[in-house]
Design an enzyme around this catalytic site. Sequence first.
Site, PDB file in Angstrom:
ATOM      1  N   ASP A  22     117.304 -37.382  28.725  1.00  0.00           N
ATOM      2  CA  ASP A  22     115.532 -37.513  29.739  1.00  0.00           C
ATOM      3  C   ASP A  22     114.937 -37.223  29.025  1.00  0.00           C
ATOM      4  OD1 ASP A  22     117.451 -36.322  31.826  1.00  0.00           O
ATOM      5  OD2 ASP A  22     116.535 -34.881  32.228  1.00  0.00           O
ATOM      6  N   GLU A 204     115.710 -33.767  41.051  1.00  0.00           N
ATOM      7  CA  GLU A 204     115.458 -33.200  39.697  1.00  0.00           C
ATOM      8  C   GLU A 204     113.916 -34.416  38.742  1.00  0.00           C
ATOM      9  OE1 GLU A 204     119.694 -32.728  38.114  1.00  0.00           O
ATOM     10  OE2 GLU A 204     119.400 -34.681  37.362  1.00  0.00           O
TER      11      GLU A 204
HETATM   12  C1  FRU Z   1     118.285 -34.933  34.497  1.00  0.00           C
HETATM   13  C2  FRU Z   1     118.804 -33.088  33.628  1.00  0.00           C
HETATM   14  C3  FRU Z   1     117.568 -32.266  33.764  1.00  0.00           C
HETATM   15  C4  FRU Z   1     117.999 -31.391  33.113  1.00  0.00           C
HETATM   16  C5  FRU Z   1     118.401 -32.037  32.289  1.00  0.00           C
HETATM   17  C6  FRU Z   1     119.670 -31.845  31.882  1.00  0.00           C
HETATM   18  O1  FRU Z   1     118.798 -35.443  33.967  1.00  0.00           O
HETATM   19  O2  FRU Z   1     119.673 -33.390  34.636  1.00  0.00           O
HETATM   20  O3  FRU Z   1     117.465 -31.856  35.627  1.00  0.00           O
HETATM   21  O4  FRU Z   1     116.793 -30.303  32.495  1.00  0.00           O
HETATM   22  O5  FRU Z   1     119.012 -33.461  33.020  1.00  0.00           O
HETATM   23  O6  FRU Z   1     120.150 -31.965  30.458  1.00  0.00           O
END
Ligand code: FRU
Length: 494
Positions: A22, A204
């Site tokens: 992300d 998320e």
């Molecule tokens: C989304 C996610 C988020 C988390 C991160 C962990 O892709 O699962 O929810 O904070 O990636 O790397």
Amino acid sequence: AQNDTDFRPAFHFTPNENWMNDPNGMFFLNGTYHLFFQYYPEGNTWGPMHWGHATSKDMIKWEEQPIALKPDEQGYIFSGSAVVDTENTSGFGDGETAPVIAMFTYHDPKGEEEGREDYQTQAIAYSLDEGKTFTKYEGNPVIENPGIRDFRDPKITRDEVHDQWVMVLSADDITMFYTSQNLKDWELASEFGKGIGAHGGVWECPDFIQMKVEGSEEKKWVLIQSLNPGGFNGGSGTQYFVGDFDGKTFTLDDSMQDLGEDHHYWLDFGKDNYAGVTWANIPEEDGRHLFIGWMSNWQYANEVPTETWRSAMTIAREIKLNKTGDTYRIVSTPAAELQNYKGEKFTKSTVSVEGKTQIATSEEIDISNSVISFEIQDLKDQEYHFSLSSEGDDVLKFGYDHSTEEFYLDRSNSGLTDFNENFGDKVSTAPRLSKDSNLKVKAIVDNMSIELFFDDGETVMTEIFFPEQPIRNFSAEGNEFNLKNLKINQVNLN
Ligand code: FRU
């Protein structure tokens, strides 16, 4: 066959080495765009998360910076956001530079191992050197876990209307709204999402922004909400909701009431635009909402056929809010800055297509890193097909069927696909949302990705692909039609 080096995008951000997911903590300050990202510096698959960092003058050409946040005894550094605290509401400022406050999720792997439910908490860190280095706040966590397993990804917005900070947080498959005056003390204000929209997975990486409706003075609040799985074409995806905000509660607009699992409010219908959010602190004179997403999907992100680096970001995009009748829609277009990198050009005012027709080849222009745009006027109830192909067997297809008003993107024969069963098994589809009798297409093509902006961004499809040979040809197929205003622009960062 192409490898790692060949697949590296020419003009999309990738980390120099190892794993990325992300985008995080994006803000603009003093002429520089900052991009942080979920990063594992010691491996090419997901691992203990850090915040990597990159800077750019224009969101296109990026320079990687030293890692900004590293895991500590409280846990890994999961996704989150950053704001520029111009008024020093946090008190972290030194009276000279505006402090930058990052808020992120601590993910405690020990708690997870022990089978606890409360191992994700929210924490802050501040920077007094415009985001170069961060100091973690000694009062962390600033939000304890109330017993919710998936409790993460804080995104802060300045709410000028109510003179407060608002933070949205994903909690299982809903969004929680928090408010604060000082970025340290947070109060739970409301919850949103039960029974509304798609819930095929965990919610998320939310984002919450106030947007002006194009061509009017009306303003609406938009909640962008990624979920995984449960995306429109499977796996990870990003939906959005439009409504109003009274300072505590987000209320869905009437036009979206009764929005069920199957809906058409997706920021991108392709499989590879996830966890995207917008930049903070864009100057008022600019006024744009600028977005970037992670160009992958949790279904196969860890297995895509690159080794030394893994994953790219989408092209930076401007998002706008359109209203047609009572319906609000987000439209996305590539950030205008991309124009600055247009290289060689190939244009034709009309190409008549009959059966399979070659439109351009690498003899004329290098298509493998390019922006291709064209129009089809007076659409008929028929199919329009396009393909990007290599000198080998690789073919990436996309197109439109006007009788069903549906777009498609088919990477099943686009090269390497068998590294994961969910990569090439299905043809992705997307509804046409525009009613225009002319279709406009813009395709941004890089070594391993295509971003399709249909109808000026009313429907978008982003997907990655791994051709065994570089893309060399662009062709069309269908029952007699004209391609109008064809433009192919090479993109050249040098
Ligand atoms: C989304 C996610 C988020 C988390 C991160 C962990 O892709 O699962 O929810 O904070 O990636 O790397």
